[in-house]
Design a protein around this motif. Structure first.
Motif, PDB file in Angstrom:
ATOM      1  N   PRO A  17      -6.304  51.314  70.891  1.00  0.00           N
ATOM      2  CA  PRO A  17      -7.258  51.799  71.897  1.00  0.00           C
ATOM      3  C   PRO A  17      -8.525  52.371  71.269  1.00  0.00           C
ATOM      4  O   PRO A  17      -8.484  53.003  70.200  1.00  0.00           O
ATOM      5  N   LYS A  18      -9.647  52.143  71.942  1.00  0.00           N
ATOM      6  CA  LYS A  18     -10.927  52.654  71.437  1.00  0.00           C
ATOM      7  C   LYS A  18     -10.930  54.170  71.327  1.00  0.00           C
ATOM      8  O   LYS A  18     -11.628  54.744  70.490  1.00  0.00           O
ATOM      9  N   SER A  19     -10.142  54.826  72.175  1.00  0.00           N
ATOM     10  CA  SER A  19     -10.097  56.292  72.137  1.00  0.00           C
ATOM     11  C   SER A  19      -9.585  56.799  70.800  1.00  0.00           C
ATOM     12  O   SER A  19     -10.036  57.851  70.313  1.00  0.00           O
ATOM     13  N   ILE A  20      -8.660  56.061  70.190  1.00  0.00           N
ATOM     14  CA  ILE A  20      -8.137  56.467  68.884  1.00  0.00           C
ATOM     15  C   ILE A  20      -9.210  56.290  67.816  1.00  0.00           C
ATOM     16  O   ILE A  20      -9.399  57.160  66.952  1.00  0.00           O
ATOM     17  N   ASP A  21      -9.936  55.155  67.867  1.00  0.00           N
ATOM     18  CA  ASP A  21     -11.035  54.951  66.917  1.00  0.00           C
ATOM     19  C   ASP A  21     -12.106  56.024  67.076  1.00  0.00           C
ATOM     20  O   ASP A  21     -12.637  56.541  66.082  1.00  0.00           O
ATOM     21  N   GLU A  22     -12.416  56.363  68.321  1.00  0.00           N
ATOM     22  CA  GLU A  22     -13.443  57.377  68.564  1.00  0.00           C
ATOM     23  C   GLU A  22     -13.002  58.752  68.069  1.00  0.00           C
ATOM     24  O   GLU A  22     -13.799  59.509  67.502  1.00  0.00           O
ATOM     25  N   ALA A  23     -11.729  59.079  68.280  1.00  0.00           N
ATOM     26  CA  ALA A  23     -11.212  60.366  67.811  1.00  0.00           C
ATOM     27  C   ALA A  23     -11.256  60.451  66.291  1.00  0.00           C
ATOM     28  O   ALA A  23     -11.605  61.500  65.726  1.00  0.00           O
TER      29      ALA A  23
ATOM     30  N   GLY B 243     -14.191  62.504  61.401  1.00  0.00           N
ATOM     31  CA  GLY B 243     -14.738  62.111  60.102  1.00  0.00           C
ATOM     32  C   GLY B 243     -13.777  61.303  59.251  1.00  0.00           C
ATOM     33  O   GLY B 243     -13.889  61.296  58.017  1.00  0.00           O
ATOM     34  N   ILE B 244     -12.828  60.604  59.886  1.00  0.00           N
ATOM     35  CA  ILE B 244     -11.847  59.800  59.151  1.00  0.00           C
ATOM     36  C   ILE B 244     -12.228  58.331  59.273  1.00  0.00           C
ATOM     37  O   ILE B 244     -12.363  57.805  60.383  1.00  0.00           O
ATOM     38  N   THR B 245     -12.398  57.664  58.165  1.00  0.00           N
ATOM     39  CA  THR B 245     -12.825  56.264  58.194  1.00  0.00           C
ATOM     40  C   THR B 245     -12.268  55.534  56.977  1.00  0.00           C
ATOM     41  O   THR B 245     -11.551  56.115  56.150  1.00  0.00           O
TER      42      THR B 245
ATOM     43  N   VAL C  45      -4.756  53.660  56.519  1.00  0.00           N
ATOM     44  CA  VAL C  45      -3.414  54.036  56.071  1.00  0.00           C
ATOM     45  C   VAL C  45      -2.798  55.117  56.946  1.00  0.00           C
ATOM     46  O   VAL C  45      -1.607  55.082  57.253  1.00  0.00           O
ATOM     47  N   ASN C  46      -3.585  56.079  57.373  1.00  0.00           N
ATOM     48  CA  ASN C  46      -3.041  57.237  58.082  1.00  0.00           C
ATOM     49  C   ASN C  46      -3.011  57.091  59.601  1.00  0.00           C
ATOM     50  O   ASN C  46      -2.216  57.756  60.263  1.00  0.00           O
ATOM     51  N   ILE C  47      -3.864  56.238  60.171  1.00  0.00           N
ATOM     52  CA  ILE C  47      -3.937  56.123  61.628  1.00  0.00           C
ATOM     53  C   ILE C  47      -3.600  54.720  62.107  1.00  0.00           C
ATOM     54  O   ILE C  47      -2.691  54.528  62.924  1.00  0.00           O
ATOM     55  N   ASP C  48      -4.317  53.717  61.604  1.00  0.00           N
ATOM     56  CA  ASP C  48      -4.143  52.349  62.109  1.00  0.00           C
ATOM     57  C   ASP C  48      -2.752  51.790  61.809  1.00  0.00           C
ATOM     58  O   ASP C  48      -2.060  51.303  62.715  1.00  0.00           O
ATOM     59  N   LEU C  49      -2.343  51.825  60.555  1.00  0.00           N
ATOM     60  CA  LEU C  49      -1.059  51.222  60.187  1.00  0.00           C
ATOM     61  C   LEU C  49       0.130  51.939  60.833  1.00  0.00           C
ATOM     62  O   LEU C  49       1.064  51.274  61.308  1.00  0.00           O
TER      63      LEU C  49
ATOM     64  N   ASN D 223     -12.492  57.934  51.848  1.00  0.00           N
ATOM     65  CA  ASN D 223     -12.827  58.199  53.245  1.00  0.00           C
ATOM     66  C   ASN D 223     -14.166  57.555  53.602  1.00  0.00           C
ATOM     67  O   ASN D 223     -15.046  58.181  54.198  1.00  0.00           O
ATOM     68  N   ARG D 224     -14.321  56.296  53.223  1.00  0.00           N
ATOM     69  CA  ARG D 224     -15.533  55.549  53.575  1.00  0.00           C
ATOM     70  C   ARG D 224     -15.190  54.071  53.701  1.00  0.00           C
ATOM     71  O   ARG D 224     -14.238  53.578  53.097  1.00  0.00           O
TER      72      ARG D 224
END
Length: 568
Positions: free
Chosen positions: A172-178, A183-185, A191-195, A290-291
């Motif tokens: 969901p886009k809301s997770i990407d926006e959060a 500042g996590i990218t 590794v920490n959010i998407d997977l 983190n980039r």
């Protein structure tokens, strides 16, 4: 009143599922049970089956080379999925970031090519005298299991990539926006959010690749004459050899062992596939970059993947355009000096019976799968007939190796007098392609707007008229992609044509006989002494034409059907 109408609709919907259920019971469930019975039987001198007790099981401990065969099987089973998933995750992430749909046909192509053709491409390219291998190793790689592993990885990475990409693209886009707000990218976000969010898709991809690696058949068949005895043989291919040497009981024992393993793995696959992804939200790996990776670097790495996928195709095409003299030049001639169509003309004349058979049985077998599968998929998705239990059965059948079904299905076709005929292959092909048809269309109909059904009923249509006059015409998008997938699976089939046919089509319309397919024509063209490399290359190029067309046609619809977005 409403309850009675709902019950009436469910009863009608049940009628749409029954044909698929009956078909699966006859051609998939019964064969697995019959295999267990055959393990306790043997054939006497007259060919009749008699009780043999545990005699066939004792052969597990007294068969030479069986240890080597088990070792090969274990190696294929665990190396292929580990490498597949490890390479698919970064590629799927690159595809998501680059957002270029034209990359998909290039990446999907290996998974759409008949596996026996893929094996042929690698055999030609890695020939120590006439292939690229001359410039690198000058060693015949097809004397070891690693050649088969390379082919398996090459052909299966695209499927694992699509599964993982669909998961990443469905976040969901809301997770990407959060994540952006926090500042996590880059790699830290991946590794920490998407997977973690798509962990079930990743595990499902791993388990499916585990099944894929466990029962390798086509590459072993294509390269068998180039390898020392048992150097690359696995349990599935050894079972096939036992079947055709008349050792039915022991073959059934090995198939039963494979059934137990595939059942355990399939149960895991079904549970993972039907699970919902949830992210814990915790940051476990804090020291990761983190980039975002520079797009140029992502492009560079993606191009490396594409080179790996496409270089066998390029070598195959170049080989097919060379004269016989140029093919056998040492050192190998990469670009032909004289371009010739001689091999294509020869392959068309010699291979015409095989081309015709493959085309006919692939189209008709796929259409039969659609006729049975479309109503079942709609009924389960819309009216919950059978629910997840039926879908679990479908995914289970999809994940079992076809060689397990070979012996009992042969008996069924033999009783129907359809061995070595187009009709025989058309009858059994749906057991191979209908699971993917039902699964894809089930996902499609899950997102199909309900107001189409409701509008039909408001117009006075009954259940069946609504289904045939409204739902099916509005489902052409999903049906088209499902048909293409079914066709490409059928086009590349090898085990069933090998098991159920023994001669090519006789080119007679009035009294047709013979049903060997293009995959047999290609796979049986490789021998120890004399290989017509030009003919083999040209026939292989012809066999990939449907794969090229289909990979282009499905690129814009693939993600929609896999993730079940239906009509918007």
């Amino acid at each position: 009143m409403k309850s009675g109408i709902k019950t009436s609709l469910r009863m009608r919907a049940l009628l749409l599922v029954i044909p698929a259920l009956i078909y699966f019971l006859i051609f998939a469930i019964y064969p697995m049970i019959e295999n267990v019975i055959l393990t306790f039987e043997t054939q006497n001198s007259s060919g009749a089956y008699i009780f043999a007790g545990l005699k066939n099981y004792y052969l597990l401990f007294n068969t030479p080379h069986l240890g080597r065969i088990f070792y090969n099987s274990l190696l294929y089973t665990f190396v292929v999925p580990v490498v597949d998933v490890a390479l698919s995750i970064p590629l799927a992430n690159f595809l998501k970031n680059l957002k270029k749909s034209y990359l998909f046909p290039l990446i999907l192509l290996p998974s759409f090519v008949p596996l026996v053709t893929g094996a042929t491409m690698w055999i030609l390219m890695l020939n120590p005298f006439y292939g690229i291998s001359y410039f690198i190793l000058r060693k015949d790689l097809f004397t070891s299991v690693w050649s088969i592993i390379i082919i398996d990885i090459w052909s299966s990475i695209p499927l694992a990539t699509v599964m993982i990409y669909s998961g990443l693209n469905g976040i969901p886009k809301s997770i990407d926006e959060a994540a952006y707000m926090d500042g996590i990218t880059g790699l830290k976000k991946l590794v920490n959010i998407d997977l973690p969010y798509i962990k079930y898709q990743i595990l499902a991809a791993f388990v499916l690749m585990l099944i894929y690696g466990s029962f390798t058949f086509d590459p072993i068949y294509a390269s068998l004459s180039l390898s020392p005895p048992f150097a690359t043989t696995d349990l599935s291919f050894f079972s096939y050899q036992l079947f055709f040497t008349g050792n039915i009981g022991f073959s059934a024992v090995l198939m039963t062992l494979m059934s137990l393993f595939s059942t355990a793995v399939a149960i895991i696959f079904v549970k993972l596939t039907l699970s919902s992804s949830r992210s814990s939200g915790r940051i476990r790996f804090k020291r990761l970059p983190n980039r975002m990776m520079p797009l140029k670097l992502q492009w560079f790495l993606t191009i490396l993947y594409i080179i790996f996928f496409l270089i066998p195709f390029l070598w195959l095409i170049l080989e097919s355009l060379k004269t016989n003299a140029e093919i056998f030049d040492i050192p190998p001639l990469i670009i032909p000096k004289i371009v010739t169509a001689q091999h294509y003309i020869s392959s068309i004349f010699k291979g015409a019976p095989y081309y015709i058979t493959s085309l006919v049985v692939s189209i008709l077998g796929s259409l039969l799968a659609l006729i049975i599968g479309i109503p079942a998929a709609y009924s389960v998705a819309r009216h919950k007939i059978g629910g997840l239990k039926f879908i679990g059965l479908v995914l289970f059948i999809y994940s079992i190796p076809l060689v397990i079904l070979m012996i009992p299905d042969y008996s069924i076709l033999n009783d129907l007098h359809t061995i070595n005929s187009w009709l025989g292959l058309i009858i059994v092909y749906p057991v191979m392609v209908m699971p993917i048809v039902i699964w894809m269309l089930y996902n499609f109909y899950i997102g199909f707007p309900k107001y189409y059904d409701e509008a039909s009923y408001m117009d006075g249509m009954g259940f069946f008229k609504s289904f045939f006059k409204t739902i099916i015409p509005l489902s052409y998008d999903g049906i088209f992609v499902a048909f293409l997938y079914a066709f490409i699976f059928a086009w590349g089939a090898l085990i069933f044509p090998l098991a159920f046919t023994y001669s090519p089509y006789n080119m007679s319309i009035l009294s047709p006989s013979g049903a060997q397919t293009l995959t047999i024509f290609i796979g049986s063209s490789i021998g120890h002494e004399a290989i017509d490399y030009g003919l083999l290359s040209a026939a292989s190029v012809v066999s990939i034409i449907p794969a090229v067309i289909i990979s282009i046609l499905v690129r814009s619809k693939l993600d929609k059907v896999w993730r079940g977005s239906g009509i918007k």
